[in-house]
Design a protein around this motif. Sequence first.
Motif, short mmCIF file in Angstrom:
data_model
loop_
_atom_site.label_atom_id
_atom_site.label_comp_id
_atom_site.label_asym_id
_atom_site.label_seq_id
_atom_site.Cartn_x
_atom_site.Cartn_y
_atom_site.Cartn_z
N TYR A 24 -15.31 22.58 -55.37
CA TYR A 24 -16.21 23.39 -56.07
C TYR A 24 -15.56 24.02 -57.17
O TYR A 24 -14.30 24.18 -57.36
CB TYR A 24 -16.59 24.46 -55.10
CG TYR A 24 -17.33 23.75 -53.96
CD1 TYR A 24 -16.69 23.65 -52.72
CD2 TYR A 24 -18.42 23.50 -53.89
CE1 TYR A 24 -17.47 23.15 -51.65
CE2 TYR A 24 -19.13 22.87 -52.97
CZ TYR A 24 -18.74 22.77 -51.72
OH TYR A 24 -19.39 22.33 -50.77
N THR A 28 -16.93 31.25 -55.79
CA THR A 28 -18.16 31.39 -54.86
C THR A 28 -18.42 30.15 -54.04
O THR A 28 -18.58 30.13 -52.98
CB THR A 28 -19.30 31.87 -55.76
OG1 THR A 28 -19.13 33.11 -56.31
CG2 THR A 28 -20.75 31.83 -54.85
N GLN A 29 -18.17 29.05 -54.90
CA GLN A 29 -18.38 27.49 -53.91
C GLN A 29 -17.35 27.67 -52.99
O GLN A 29 -17.45 26.91 -51.87
CB GLN A 29 -18.74 26.77 -55.20
CG GLN A 29 -19.75 26.66 -56.03
CD GLN A 29 -21.09 26.60 -55.20
OE1 GLN A 29 -21.07 26.07 -54.13
NE2 GLN A 29 -22.15 27.02 -55.79
N ALA A 355 -27.83 24.92 -60.84
CA ALA A 355 -26.74 25.45 -60.17
C ALA A 355 -25.96 24.56 -59.23
O ALA A 355 -24.95 24.45 -59.11
CB ALA A 355 -27.30 26.57 -59.00
N ASN A 358 -23.78 22.48 -61.25
CA ASN A 358 -22.57 23.12 -61.75
C ASN A 358 -21.51 23.44 -60.49
O ASN A 358 -20.61 23.75 -60.73
CB ASN A 358 -22.97 24.48 -62.42
CG ASN A 358 -23.45 24.30 -63.80
OD1 ASN A 358 -23.22 23.13 -64.19
ND2 ASN A 358 -24.33 25.07 -64.38
N SER A 359 -22.13 23.36 -59.29
CA SER A 359 -21.32 23.63 -58.11
C SER A 359 -20.16 22.67 -57.65
O SER A 359 -19.22 23.17 -57.15
CB SER A 359 -22.30 23.81 -56.92
OG SER A 359 -22.69 22.26 -56.48
N LYS A 438 -24.77 23.78 -47.29
CA LYS A 438 -24.13 24.23 -48.50
C LYS A 438 -25.03 24.11 -49.59
O LYS A 438 -25.16 24.77 -50.63
CB LYS A 438 -23.01 23.16 -49.02
CG LYS A 438 -21.69 23.62 -47.99
CD LYS A 438 -20.64 22.54 -48.21
CE LYS A 438 -19.55 22.57 -47.08
NZ LYS A 438 -18.54 21.49 -47.35
N THR A 442 -26.46 27.46 -51.85
CA THR A 442 -26.03 27.42 -53.23
C THR A 442 -27.40 27.53 -54.05
O THR A 442 -27.64 28.24 -55.32
CB THR A 442 -25.53 25.91 -53.83
OG1 THR A 442 -24.25 25.87 -53.21
CG2 THR A 442 -25.35 26.01 -55.34
#
Length: 454
Positions: A24, A28-29, A355, A358-359, A438, A442
């Motif tokens: 990640y 946050t990830q 999102a 980008n995660s 997940k 997200t």
Amino acid sequence: MSKEIIAIKKIIIGLGLIIPLYAYANSTQDLIDSSVQKNNDKFVKIFKEIHENPELGFMEVHTSSIAAKELRSYGYNVTEHIGKTGIAAVMKNGDGPIVMYRADMDANSVKETTGLSYASKKIVKLPDGSETPVMHACGHDAHVTWMLGVAKFFAENKNLWKGTVIFIGQPAEEPITGAEAMVNDGLYTKYKIPEPDYLFGMHTAPVAVGIVAAAGGVRMAGTDQFDVTFHGIGGHGSTPNLSKDPVVMAASAIMQYQVIVSRAIDPKNSAVITVGSIQAGTDNNVIPATALLKINLRWFNENDRKTMIEGIKRINEGIAYAYAMPKDQYPTIKFKGWSYPLDNNTELTKTIRTALGNSGLIQNSKFLLDENILPSVMGSEDFHHLVIHNNKKNYSYLNVGVAEPKRFVEAFKQNKLPFNAHNGDFVVDLDAIPFGTKVGITSMLAIFNQTKPE
């Protein structure tokens, strides 16, 4: 081979074995990853329990009780028995948007042939007294499990979002009646569940774990399900001249229905009339008094819908007239489940897709499918009927791959789509449980924090 299979195949062939990466891009990830992995054994156990004990629409007593008990243990305010077996769980966390997450709970009348150690062996008695084997052949067991995983993360990480989150366990998606049942039972009125600013949901897809479809615009067809009953005069099979055979009437109607699509619908439009069941009589030598047809329509615009319904009515009445049936014995129609086409909000879906991209959750950008890669399908949903009668109708519905990657690639080499829904061999790979959770976390955080699309 269908267009959607060809589209997926173009991005798969030559890429080899798909192995999801859980690397990640930010803290946050990292937190999402560690939290989901920490709880993985718990949720795999829940998934297996739901899978082994499937329930048909409006019979989801055990499934809804599991979900309600879990959600209460996370600190949610849970309301049960909405639309008979539906549940709603609400948690307020300061000022912010109201976001609803929906998971459907019902199973299919399909005999499981997977050979899994937790395979369903359930036999269910239907209202008419008949019995049917039942299994989760469409992934709703995964949907409920994903929802619970997302709900637990949101309850434990309130610093990452502000607003009100609502989790819906919806009954009876398969007959396309559950969402309307919850709304009509007073989801927003009697039970005072807040009307959401945004609605989100996910569905299993028969592609490899690691692939996600987040596509805007019209994604699924509208549908109607209804029964047509032809009335006749029963009698002995040896004297058809003394009877009026509803089986012959129904058979004639089935063939004529198809001409509606081929000759009354614009060839550029997609529409389907399917007769999924014919029920008439019991004995070889008895002409029955009635014949029942179970019909399903798929469409993308109201004019085509009306053309099909009105065409079916005219054909039915014309056949009854030809057989000299009195008007009070003309064929009858009983309308059942229905839904409008599912039309994902484009900007909301872009926000979610950005999102996810980008995660770092999606291993390869080619595995994050959008409307330019994946065409719409003739399948239908009632997910959006939770909000289509509201002032705010912003919703997005994703598809998440659940097939074991190696088996998926091998099957694709043979031009097959593995783990296809509504089949006795349908399998959700256990790696799809944490992956889908997940994706859900997200996506929901993106909605709350409104990460703007690029």
